[in-house]
Design an enzyme around this catalytic site. Structure first.
Site, PDB file in Angstrom:
ATOM      1  N   GLY A  60       6.462   4.675  -1.684  1.00 55.52           N
ATOM      2  CA  GLY A  60       5.683   4.644  -3.187  1.00 55.52           C
ATOM      3  C   GLY A  60       5.828   3.537  -4.052  1.00 55.52           C
ATOM      4  O   GLY A  60       6.436   2.597  -3.636  1.00 55.52           O
TER       5      GLY A  60
ATOM      6  N   GLY B  97       7.411   1.821  -6.321  1.00 54.87           N
ATOM      7  CA  GLY B  97       8.384   1.688  -6.945  1.00 54.87           C
ATOM      8  C   GLY B  97       8.547   1.035  -8.371  1.00 54.87           C
ATOM      9  O   GLY B  97       9.682   1.208  -9.022  1.00 54.87           O
ATOM     10  N   ARG B  98       7.631   0.134  -8.312  1.00 51.56           N
ATOM     11  CA  ARG B  98       7.813  -0.669  -9.548  1.00 51.56           C
ATOM     12  C   ARG B  98       6.387  -1.079 -10.040  1.00 51.56           C
ATOM     13  O   ARG B  98       6.014  -2.007 -10.569  1.00 51.56           O
ATOM     14  CB  ARG B  98       8.519  -1.904  -9.194  1.00 51.56           C
ATOM     15  CG  ARG B  98       8.178  -2.896  -8.115  1.00 51.56           C
ATOM     16  CD  ARG B  98       8.589  -4.142  -8.166  1.00 51.56           C
ATOM     17  NE  ARG B  98       8.869  -4.785  -7.010  1.00 51.56           N
ATOM     18  CZ  ARG B  98       9.049  -5.991  -6.793  1.00 51.56           C
ATOM     19  NH1 ARG B  98       9.647  -6.751  -7.725  1.00 51.56           N
ATOM     20  NH2 ARG B  98       8.965  -6.802  -5.566  1.00 51.56           N
TER      21      ARG B  98
ATOM     22  N   LYS C  11       2.605  -4.749 -12.121  1.00 48.77           N
ATOM     23  CA  LYS C  11       3.883  -4.792 -11.189  1.00 48.77           C
ATOM     24  C   LYS C  11       5.076  -5.021 -11.812  1.00 48.77           C
ATOM     25  O   LYS C  11       5.016  -6.380 -12.351  1.00 48.77           O
ATOM     26  CB  LYS C  11       3.474  -5.630  -9.911  1.00 48.77           C
ATOM     27  CG  LYS C  11       4.627  -5.615  -8.761  1.00 48.77           C
ATOM     28  CD  LYS C  11       4.019  -6.437  -7.473  1.00 48.77           C
ATOM     29  CE  LYS C  11       5.137  -6.608  -6.690  1.00 48.77           C
ATOM     30  NZ  LYS C  11       4.385  -7.169  -5.370  1.00 48.77           N
TER      31      LYS C  11
ATOM     32  N   ASP D 278      15.304  -1.144  -9.541  1.00 50.52           N
ATOM     33  CA  ASP D 278      15.382  -0.985 -10.961  1.00 50.52           C
ATOM     34  C   ASP D 278      13.518  -1.002 -11.366  1.00 50.52           C
ATOM     35  O   ASP D 278      13.596  -0.613 -12.489  1.00 50.52           O
ATOM     36  CB  ASP D 278      15.961  -2.375 -11.784  1.00 50.52           C
ATOM     37  CG  ASP D 278      15.483  -3.682 -11.118  1.00 50.52           C
ATOM     38  OD1 ASP D 278      14.554  -3.557 -10.505  1.00 50.52           O
ATOM     39  OD2 ASP D 278      15.955  -4.606 -11.535  1.00 50.52           O
TER      40      ASP D 278
ATOM     41  N   ARG E 165      -2.076  -6.449 -11.681  1.00 50.77           N
ATOM     42  CA  ARG E 165      -2.997  -6.706 -10.572  1.00 50.77           C
ATOM     43  C   ARG E 165      -4.507  -6.096 -10.783  1.00 50.77           C
ATOM     44  O   ARG E 165      -4.449  -5.044 -11.389  1.00 50.77           O
ATOM     45  CB  ARG E 165      -2.284  -6.237  -9.374  1.00 50.77           C
ATOM     46  CG  ARG E 165      -0.880  -6.718  -9.164  1.00 50.77           C
ATOM     47  CD  ARG E 165      -0.510  -6.595  -7.696  1.00 50.77           C
ATOM     48  NE  ARG E 165      -0.177  -5.331  -7.518  1.00 50.77           N
ATOM     49  CZ  ARG E 165       0.435  -5.100  -6.227  1.00 50.77           C
ATOM     50  NH1 ARG E 165       0.747  -5.842  -5.379  1.00 50.77           N
ATOM     51  NH2 ARG E 165       0.709  -3.589  -5.810  1.00 50.77           N
TER      52      ARG E 165
ATOM     53  N   ARG F  66      -3.105   2.016   0.537  1.00 49.78           N
ATOM     54  CA  ARG F  66      -2.813   1.300   1.874  1.00 49.78           C
ATOM     55  C   ARG F  66      -2.756   2.377   3.051  1.00 49.78           C
ATOM     56  O   ARG F  66      -2.786   3.531   2.975  1.00 49.78           O
ATOM     57  CB  ARG F  66      -1.129   1.134   1.499  1.00 49.78           C
ATOM     58  CG  ARG F  66      -0.878   0.159   0.532  1.00 49.78           C
ATOM     59  CD  ARG F  66       0.012   0.958  -0.356  1.00 49.78           C
ATOM     60  NE  ARG F  66      -0.215   0.256  -1.848  1.00 49.78           N
ATOM     61  CZ  ARG F  66       0.404  -0.804  -2.152  1.00 49.78           C
ATOM     62  NH1 ARG F  66       1.060  -1.539  -1.151  1.00 49.78           N
ATOM     63  NH2 ARG F  66       0.397  -1.430  -3.325  1.00 49.78           N
TER      64      ARG F  66
ATOM     65  N   ASP G 241       2.745  -0.206   4.745  1.00 52.79           N
ATOM     66  CA  ASP G 241       2.624   0.083   3.326  1.00 52.79           C
ATOM     67  C   ASP G 241       2.031  -1.006   2.635  1.00 52.79           C
ATOM     68  O   ASP G 241       1.853  -1.086   1.379  1.00 52.79           O
ATOM     69  CB  ASP G 241       3.976   0.579   2.682  1.00 52.79           C
ATOM     70  CG  ASP G 241       4.844  -0.427   2.804  1.00 52.79           C
ATOM     71  OD1 ASP G 241       5.527  -0.867   4.197  1.00 52.79           O
ATOM     72  OD2 ASP G 241       5.554  -0.683   1.985  1.00 52.79           O
TER      73      ASP G 241
END
Ligand code: AMP
Ligand code: MG
Length: 517
Positions: free
Chosen positions: A103, A105-106, A125, A137, A195, A202, A272
């Site tokens: 997933g 994550g950031r 991102k 993090d 982005r 994906r 991914d």
């Protein structure tokens, strides 16, 4: 137009199953395509660079991008009316093994901007933790953000399908990273790239639901994809799913052939990181071929198996497509159509690759011995440690009536200068090319249109990063400018077309990159 006048939609959020939990903590998310989550504020968002071309696609001017509002939104400190930010749920095969839920994550998608009849998603991102952050993090460092920002745009200007980069914002916060995974964690400047793409879906977006045998969510997502991104294929049905898979196979083949044309190595072709729109996506430890080497990989994490080495990319894309095809089996219910689509991948790859090599060499007719000619060239380039970009570019101005190795001197890394295989090949090639009888100027112009003069060489990006970390971000803008016209001679920028300097041969960031970012 000012940011506040943008037309913002949220079709992904409005039409797809949502994670009902709204709190932001790491967890498995079932039967949902996304979780609602907002960016976490940063100390002092400051614009480093933006892409005028991408801004224009969204209806924004350069002045709009230089406004405080812009840095605030693209730094994750403010949302525009209508934005419903979310992190997507997906899984993936990493280095050949099923990794389960991954997933965003950031990455946090802010919304879809509608302009000129087109819908483009804007995604930050490095905008902070999400339910998919696992133990990390949710942040990104300046060095990897500069790399993603510049390469996205460089690829687009090369004519290669890719996600785009609207902006690069420094956060004013430090991010701690152990760059070499050797226990030396240190603070680095944080940054966020905005982005832009029609969709960031994906292969892993579908795989996760298939792996969980959750056919309802799989079907909802597939139907959404068809309706919004492949509408020309028709209403959802087993035949339409097959046509869709076939188109993904075709687009992926074309994308990988482009990578092989320009010497781009993605570095982490996990499922991914494979876009269902056939876009180059997720710029991490990617690299560009300097001295031609079929087996080169920039990714230190992959140094052992070299699964994602340059010359393996077409094969790996095929493997990834096979995993994607498997995930669509529950919708299609028959193996033969899946096999048929994968055959389209192989066939498109073979035909496009052949056509690409002919174009690089300025050959217009196809001949049976072409494959042998291509193979002999690649062997010779590798043996002579030849800079791929410089070699092909110079080939366009070779005197076919008197081919010499000297013409290629700027492209050689090796100290010795006797390259018998390459010398033989040049003679063989010149005879063949002469036989085609294309006027010199025409041949040269056609070759220069497919063999770039300027690519985002690893050491160039690293120089821009070193300067930016020391407080001077002007190199980022300069490189962005040069990479705008990769096929043009730009005499004032000749230095950016030079082969990798010796100091960069084994320097981190120039010849090897870790996944730490
Ligand atoms: P990548 O190999 O960069 O595509 O990342 C693989 C997975 O790790 C994705 O799910 C990313 O969102 C996640 N990831 C990578 N870096 C971070 C980070 N700093 N914080 C949270 N998640 C991350
Ligand atoms: Mg990724």
């Amino acid at each position: 137009m000012p940011l506040t006048d943008l037309t913002i939609a949220s079709r992904f959020v409005d039409h797809l199953p949502s994670d009902p939990e709204l709190a932001n903590y790491t967890r498995p998310v079932h039967a949902a395509c996304y979780s609602r989550v907002s960016p976490t504020s940063v100390a002092a968002p400051t614009l480093v660079a933006h892409s005028s071309e991408v801004a224009e696609l969204l209806g924004l001017s350069d002045a709009d991008c230089r406004s405080d509002d812009f840095a605030s939104v693209m730094g994750g400190n403010a949302l525009l009316a209508g934005m419903k930010p979310y992190a997507a749920c997906y899984g993936g095969h990493q280095f050949g093994n099923w990794a389960g839920q991954l997933g965003d994550g950031r990455a946090i998608t802010l919304g879809e901007i509608l302009h000129n009849g087109q819908s483009l998603e804007v995604q930050l991102k490095g905008a902070g933790p999400t339910p998919y952050s696992r133990r990390a993090d949710g942040r990104a460092v300046l060095r990897s953000s500069i790399r993603e920002f510049l390469c996205s745009e460089a690829m687009a200007h090369l004519g290669i399908p890719t996600t785009r980069a609207l902006s690069l914002v420094q956060t004013g916060d430090a991010v701690v990273r152990d760059m070499f995974y050797n226990g030396n964690a240190a603070p680095e400047p944080g940054a966020i790239v905005a982005r832009v793409a029609p969709s960031f879906l994906r292969f892993g977006s579908y795989q996760i639901h298939a792996a969980r045998r959750d056919n309802d969510t799989l079907r909802a997502l597939a139907d959404y994809t068809l309706r919004h991104h492949f509408a020309h294929l028709g209403a959802p049905s087993p035949e339409t799913y097959t046509a869709w898979l076939t188109e993904v196979c075709r687009r992926t083949a074309e994308m990988v052939v482009h990578w092989m044309r320009v010497g781009f190595v993605h570095g982490v072709m996990n499922t991914d990181n494979m876009s269902v729109l056939g876009l180059t996506i997720d710029y991490g430890p990617y690299g560009w071929i300097d001295a031609y080497d079929h087996d080169w990989t920039p990714n230190t994490t992959d140094a052992g198996g070299r699964r994602y080495r340059f010359g393996f990319q077409p094969r790996i894309a095929g493997w990834n497509l096979a995993r994607f095809a498997e995930s669509l089996y529950p919708l299609i219910g028959d193996v033969a159509p899946l096999e048929g689509a994968l055959e389209v991948y192989s066939a498109t790859l073979a035909a496009s690759h052949h056509e690409m090599m002919c174009a690089k060499l300025g050959l217009t007719t196809r001949q049976e011995e072409d494959d042998a000619l291509f193979r002999a060239l690649l062997e010779a380039l590798q043996e002579a440690e030849t800079d791929m970009t410089i070699f092909y570019r110079r080939l366009s101005s070779l005197d076919l009536s008197a081919p010499t190795l000297d013409h290629f001197t700027p492209s050689f890394y090796a100290e010795h200068s006797a390259h018998p295989k390459l010398a033989d090949w040049l003679i063989r090639y010149s005879q063949r090319a002469q036989g085609e009888g294309i006027p010199e100027a025409q041949r040269s112009a056609a070759m220069c249109a497919v063999n770039p003069k300027y690519v985002l060489r690893n050491y160039l990006a690293q120089e821009a990063i070193d300067a930016a970390e020391a407080g001077d971000t002007s190199r980022v803008t300069t490189l962005l400018d040069v990479m705008r016209r990769p096929y043009d001679e730009q005499p004032e920028h000749e230095q950016f077309a030079a082969r990798r300097p010796e100091w960069a041969r084994h320097k981190a960031g120039c010849s090897m990159l870790s996944c730490s970012s």
